[in-house]
Design an enzyme around this catalytic site. Structure first.
Site, PDB file in Angstrom:
ATOM      1  N   HIS A   1       3.420   2.847  -4.725  1.00 34.56           N
ATOM      2  CA  HIS A   1       2.073   3.211  -5.186  1.00 34.56           C
ATOM      3  C   HIS A   1       1.677   4.540  -4.542  1.00 34.56           C
ATOM      4  O   HIS A   1       2.358   5.045  -3.644  1.00 34.56           O
ATOM      5  CB  HIS A   1       1.054   2.124  -4.817  1.00 34.56           C
ATOM      6  CG  HIS A   1       1.007   1.789  -3.368  1.00 34.56           C
ATOM      7  ND1 HIS A   1       1.476   0.602  -2.842  1.00 34.56           N
ATOM      8  CD2 HIS A   1       0.561   2.505  -2.310  1.00 34.56           C
ATOM      9  CE1 HIS A   1       1.312   0.598  -1.541  1.00 34.56           C
ATOM     10  NE2 HIS A   1       0.773   1.741  -1.184  1.00 34.56           N
TER      11      HIS A   1
HETATM   12  C1  T46 Z   1       1.012   1.353   2.096  1.00 39.98           C
HETATM   13  C2  T46 Z   1       2.212   0.593   2.557  1.00 39.98           C
HETATM   14  C3  T46 Z   1       3.024   1.299   3.571  1.00 39.98           C
HETATM   15  C4  T46 Z   1      -5.053  -6.574   2.250  1.00 39.98           C
HETATM   16  O1  T46 Z   1      -5.699  -7.580   1.913  1.00 39.98           O
HETATM   17  N1  T46 Z   1      -5.563  -5.741   3.213  1.00 39.98           N
HETATM   18  C5  T46 Z   1      -4.918  -4.639   3.635  1.00 39.98           C
HETATM   19  O2  T46 Z   1      -5.423  -3.899   4.509  1.00 39.98           O
HETATM   20  C6  T46 Z   1      -3.639  -4.325   3.043  1.00 39.98           C
HETATM   21  C7  T46 Z   1      -2.864  -3.089   3.480  1.00 39.98           C
HETATM   22  C8  T46 Z   1      -3.145  -5.170   2.093  1.00 39.98           C
HETATM   23  N2  T46 Z   1      -3.841  -6.284   1.705  1.00 39.98           N
HETATM   24  C9  T46 Z   1      -3.257  -7.203   0.700  1.00 39.98           C
HETATM   25  C10 T46 Z   1      -3.088  -6.606  -0.697  1.00 39.98           C
HETATM   26  C11 T46 Z   1      -1.904  -7.361  -1.240  1.00 39.98           C
HETATM   27  O3  T46 Z   1      -2.330  -8.586  -1.790  1.00 39.98           O
HETATM   28  O4  T46 Z   1      -1.951  -7.543   1.137  1.00 39.98           O
HETATM   29  C12 T46 Z   1      -1.081  -7.688   0.020  1.00 39.98           C
HETATM   30  C13 T46 Z   1       0.143  -6.787   0.194  1.00 39.98           C
HETATM   31  O5  T46 Z   1      -0.281  -5.430   0.058  1.00 39.98           O
HETATM   32  P1  T46 Z   1       0.620  -4.338  -0.694  1.00 39.98           P
HETATM   33  O6  T46 Z   1       1.265  -4.926  -1.866  1.00 39.98           O
HETATM   34  O7  T46 Z   1      -0.256  -3.145  -0.912  1.00 39.98           O
HETATM   35  O8  T46 Z   1       1.728  -4.061   0.430  1.00 39.98           O
HETATM   36  P2  T46 Z   1       2.695  -2.817   0.561  1.00 39.98           P
HETATM   37  O9  T46 Z   1       3.561  -3.063   1.730  1.00 39.98           O
HETATM   38  O10 T46 Z   1       3.378  -2.530  -0.719  1.00 39.98           O
HETATM   39  O11 T46 Z   1       1.743  -1.569   0.880  1.00 39.98           O
HETATM   40  C14 T46 Z   1       1.101  -1.489   2.135  1.00 39.98           C
HETATM   41  C15 T46 Z   1      -0.264  -0.802   1.968  1.00 39.98           C
HETATM   42  O12 T46 Z   1      -1.032  -1.517   1.000  1.00 39.98           O
HETATM   43  C16 T46 Z   1      -0.154   0.617   1.533  1.00 39.98           C
HETATM   44  O13 T46 Z   1      -1.359   1.281   1.822  1.00 39.98           O
HETATM   45  O14 T46 Z   1       1.027   2.566   2.020  1.00 39.98           O
HETATM   46  O15 T46 Z   1       1.892  -0.730   3.035  1.00 39.98           O
END
Ligand code: T46
Length: 139
Positions: free
Chosen positions: A56
């Site tokens: 993303h």
């Molecule tokens: C990034 C990479 C390196 C939350 O509820 N609160 C939070 O602060 C975050 C970061 C995530 N979430 C929830 C949203 C999703 O349901 O946790 C779940 C996993 O998040 P995401 O799919 O966005 O995870 P990554 O590892 O793909 O991305 C994360 C960060 O979202 C993003 O900012 O740059 O780590």
């Protein structure tokens, strides 16, 4: 969304303080290391080696990533070019500006990705479809 020159993105050295008596190292991220105030800290861990995180871009959020343990790769994409960074030292970090697509991959066993970010969590800040990212970049 502004054009981001990937050549200007480099790993940043985090000051390291080595204990003179062999008790190891301490690194500190202070306000002069980052161009923003840290509003949130999160970390990725227990990531299987065949998994990809990220996938993303953020509209506003800026982010500083550190491999505090182990290693992983970060692929950055500005809509035109791609550049891959290996993060494998706890005293080096990658500062990712807003408007850059990122993918994190090749996590080693025990890798921990620490993320120091400029914004509170807001799903509206995410662009999660690559086609949407490309069209925002074109506009
Ligand atoms: C990034 C990479 C390196 C939350 O509820 N609160 C939070 O602060 C975050 C970061 C995530 N979430 C929830 C949203 C999703 O349901 O946790 C779940 C996993 O998040 P995401 O799919 O966005 O995870 P990554 O590892 O793909 O991305 C994360 C960060 O979202 C993003 O900012 O740059 O780590």
């Amino acid at each position: 969304m502004q054009y981001v020159n990937l050549e200007e993105i480099q790993l940043i050295e985090i000051p390291k303080i080595t204990a003179p008596d062999g008790r190891g190292n301490l690194s500190v991220v202070e306000k002069d290391v980052l161009p923003y105030q840290i509003k949130r800290v999160y970390y990725l861990y227990d990531v299987p080696s065949d998994s990809t995180r990220g996938g993303h871009a953020h509209r506003e959020l800026q982010q500083f990533l550190i491999a505090v343990s182990g290693s992983f790769s970060v692929v950055l994409d500005n809509g035109k070019d791609r550049k891959t960074f290996l993060l494998n030292r706890p005293n080096k970090g990658l500062l990712i500006p807003s408007g850059v697509w990122r993918e994190l991959e090749n996590f080693s066993a025990g890798a921990v990705c620490l993320s120091l970010v400029s914004e509170e969590y807001d799903e509206e800040d995410y662009i999660r479809e690559y086609a949407d990212f490309k069209s925002v970049k074109r506009s």
